[in-house]
Design an enzyme around this catalytic site. Structure first.
Site, PDB file in Angstrom:
ATOM      1  N   ASP A  51       0.830  -1.195   0.000  1.00 60.62           N
ATOM      2  CA  ASP A  51       0.000   0.000   0.000  1.00 60.62           C
ATOM      3  C   ASP A  51       0.873   1.257   0.000  1.00 60.62           C
ATOM      4  O   ASP A  51       1.859   1.333   0.739  1.00 60.62           O
ATOM      5  CB  ASP A  51      -0.897  -0.029   1.239  1.00 60.62           C
ATOM      6  CG  ASP A  51      -1.927   1.071   1.273  1.00 60.62           C
ATOM      7  OD1 ASP A  51      -2.811   1.078   0.390  1.00 60.62           O
ATOM      8  OD2 ASP A  51      -1.857   1.934   2.173  1.00 60.62           O
ATOM      9  N   GLU A  68       1.750  -0.048  -4.898  1.00 58.13           N
ATOM     10  CA  GLU A  68       0.800   0.997  -5.276  1.00 58.13           C
ATOM     11  C   GLU A  68       1.541   2.328  -5.302  1.00 58.13           C
ATOM     12  O   GLU A  68       2.160   2.711  -4.310  1.00 58.13           O
ATOM     13  CB  GLU A  68      -0.354   1.071  -4.275  1.00 58.13           C
ATOM     14  CG  GLU A  68      -1.353   2.178  -4.611  1.00 58.13           C
ATOM     15  CD  GLU A  68      -2.335   2.461  -3.484  1.00 58.13           C
ATOM     16  OE1 GLU A  68      -3.479   2.840  -3.781  1.00 58.13           O
ATOM     17  OE2 GLU A  68      -1.958   2.320  -2.298  1.00 58.13           O
TER      18      GLU A  68
END
Length: 542
Positions: free
Chosen positions: A202, A270
């Site tokens: 993330d 990401e």
């Protein structure tokens, strides 16, 4: 270094948002036992692996992206035995398992932060990003939170500000501290030892910040981060100092060295950045950092042929040996069936766009429900759960609209997702006719198209791992050639409009041999000109 088959290179992932996938115990919230129950469905679809969004212990202020214990399953999802069963069952079905890791920040209820905020001289005092106020008491600089307002929160215990790029309850860890880096790596090792095949990381470019805490400059161009609506002032800055610092590359090299100790493991990062494509190339190039990464460039509004051509051209210009993960939907953005709604037959368009996604140089990722054609659900304000959506209402859509429960059986209570009186989010009534069980049984359904297209793609190594050569840009047609090291060359052309078009192939290409075995409407060839009906494609060997 352990052997790596590079299964991830061109491998197809399926993202599961566990809260909304399958509820096994009737509490209205999806769980790991529910994931196990539905894994045969994923095997039938035909991808290579799955990515599980967070299931770790958390106060759920941001639905699991605020972790309070990196090594425990939150009781609402089950326990470690349930997780082990997910891995074992997936592996028995030939599926890899990637799990989300949120390394840049954690929950303010994590013991690390409880200790860090207690004083300025405890053993974890500098595990988070603390800073003194300016003389007038204001925050140390102009950095902004993606969730609105200053990225700095005052803490009365230390009489300092702490950094939070997201909610105030999500303090940022200080990756300038080697002990923090080691703690993050130890967490990854814990899950690697439990058999996971890799990690989706993330906001991985947020791990390091400018140690001098310099102000971000204003954005003076008209190009905004596609992940941020212009109603959000976060998009008004160039994020030169609050993320994507050079020191992050050194941490990623340590991370890769750890992964390389385990066979066939992988990472998907990401990347949200002012120049996400260049950052993706930087973070995945050289074979010593991330294996692959995705940005938000195909998760925004534009969907025409020239936009696609521009995104691919920009990435290919800087990619080198870097590798992209191409996603068209996820748990943070409006679903592609709504975001890219087309006039006429949207079903034909969705088929075309998936075939295009499978043909790009990179690794495709499918978000749960996209294979059914699920649209963005419209929820009443009182049904919203997403803190970002509530704070930004109504100018920025809530993320809840893409997180509503999966529809399994259109005739069952809550579409077979849960037996609870009220699930955590309501099932969208318009999704009921698209239920999975009916689509699996229908050879003409979108699900069946996905499955057939995935199987067809296996005939073409060039589409999985080959290089890419873009053909001239066009208003209607996106065309390129994929080439494998073994000499296979595949011409791919897609008519992204509702009109019949002609596309002249550039001189010098060999005469194509059309493949009409794929499940899309196929264009034809007149000399060196492709003739393409609306939403049709050409696949041809050269």
């Amino acid at each position: 270094m352990a052997h790596n088959s590079e299964w991830w290179r061109g491998g197809v992932l399926y993202q599961i948002y566990p809260r909304s996938f399958q509820d096994s115990n009737g509490d209205g919230i999806g769980d790991l036992a529910g994931v196990v129950q539905r894994l045969p469905y994923l095997a039938k679809l035909g991808g290579d692996g799955l990515w599980l969004s967070p299931f770790f212990k958390s106060p759920m202020k941001d639905f699991g992206y605020d972790i309070s214990d990196y090594r425990q399953v939150d009781p609402m999802f089950g326990d470690l035995d349930d997780f082990d069963l997910v891995v074992a069952t997936a592996h028995s079905l030939g599926l890899k398992v990637l799990i989300d890791q949120v390394l840049s920040h954690c929950s303010d209820q994590h013991p690390w932060f409880t200790e860090s905020r207690a004083s300025r001289d405890n053993p974890r005092a500098d595990w988070f990003v603390w800073a003194n106020p300016k003389p007038d008491g204001s925050p140390p600089n102009n950095w902004l939170s993606i969730f609105g307002g200053s990225a700095w929160q005052w803490d009365t215990r230390r009489c300092q500000y702490y950094l939070h790029n997201f909610l105030t309850s999500q303090p940022d860890l200080n990756f300038h501290n080697p002990a923090v880096q080691q703690a993050a790596l130890d967490t990854l090792r814990f899950w690697l030892d439990r058999g996971v095949d890799g990690f989706r990381l993330d906001v991985i470019n947020f791990c390091t910040h400018d140690a001098q805490l310099r102000d971000n400059p204003a954005r003076v161009d008209a190009v905004y981060d596609p992940a941020v609506n212009r109603a959000n002032p976060y998009g008004w800055q160039r994020h030169q100092f609050d993320k994507s610092q050079p020191e992050n590359l050194l941490f990623l090299q340590r991370l890769r060295a750890l992964l390389d100790q385990y066979p066939d493991r992988t990472t998907v990062g990401e990347i949200g950045d002012d120049d996400s494509l260049a950052r993706m190339a930087e973070y995945t190039g050289g074979g010593d950092k991330l294996h692959t990464a995705y940005s938000f460039d195909l998760l925004g509004a534009p969907c025409n042929a020239r936009y696609f051509h521009g995104v691919i051209a920009r990435f290919e210009a800087v990619a080198g040996d870097g590798w992209a993960c191409w996603s068209l939907s996820n748990h943070d953005v409006t679903r592609v069936a709504t975001r890219w709604q087309q006039p006429g037959d949207n079903s034909a368009w969705l088929r075309l766009i998936f075939a295009l996604q499978l043909s790009l140089r990179g690794s495709p990722c499918i978000y749960q429900g996209d294979e059914l054609g699920l649209t963005e659900a419209t929820l009443a304000f009182e049904d919203l759960q997403d803190p970002y959506g509530i704070a930004m209402w109504p100018e920025i859509p809530s993320r809840d609209g893409c997180r509503t429960p999966m529809v399994w059986d259109g005739a069952a209570q809550h579409a077979g997702f849960s037996t609870a009186t009220k699930p955590w989010l309501p099932v969208a009534p318009e999704h009921l006719p698209l239920a999975a069980l009916s689509q699996v049984a229908d050879a003409d359904s979108l699900f069946s198209f996905y499955s057939v297209m995935l199987a067809w793609r296996r005939n073409y190594p060039a589409l999985r791992v080959g290089s890419m050569e873009l053909l001239p840009a066009d208003d209607a047609v996106l065309a390129f050639v994929r080439r494998s090291d073994a000499g296979q060359a595949v011409l791919c052309a897609f008519n992204l409009t509702a009109d019949a078009v002609h596309y002249a192939l550039p001189g010098g290409l060999p005469v194509p041999t059309l493949d009409t075995s794929h499940p899309l409407p196929s264009g034809t060839l007149e000399g060196q000109t492709l003739v393409l009906a609306p939403y049709s494609a050409v696949f041809a060997t050269l």
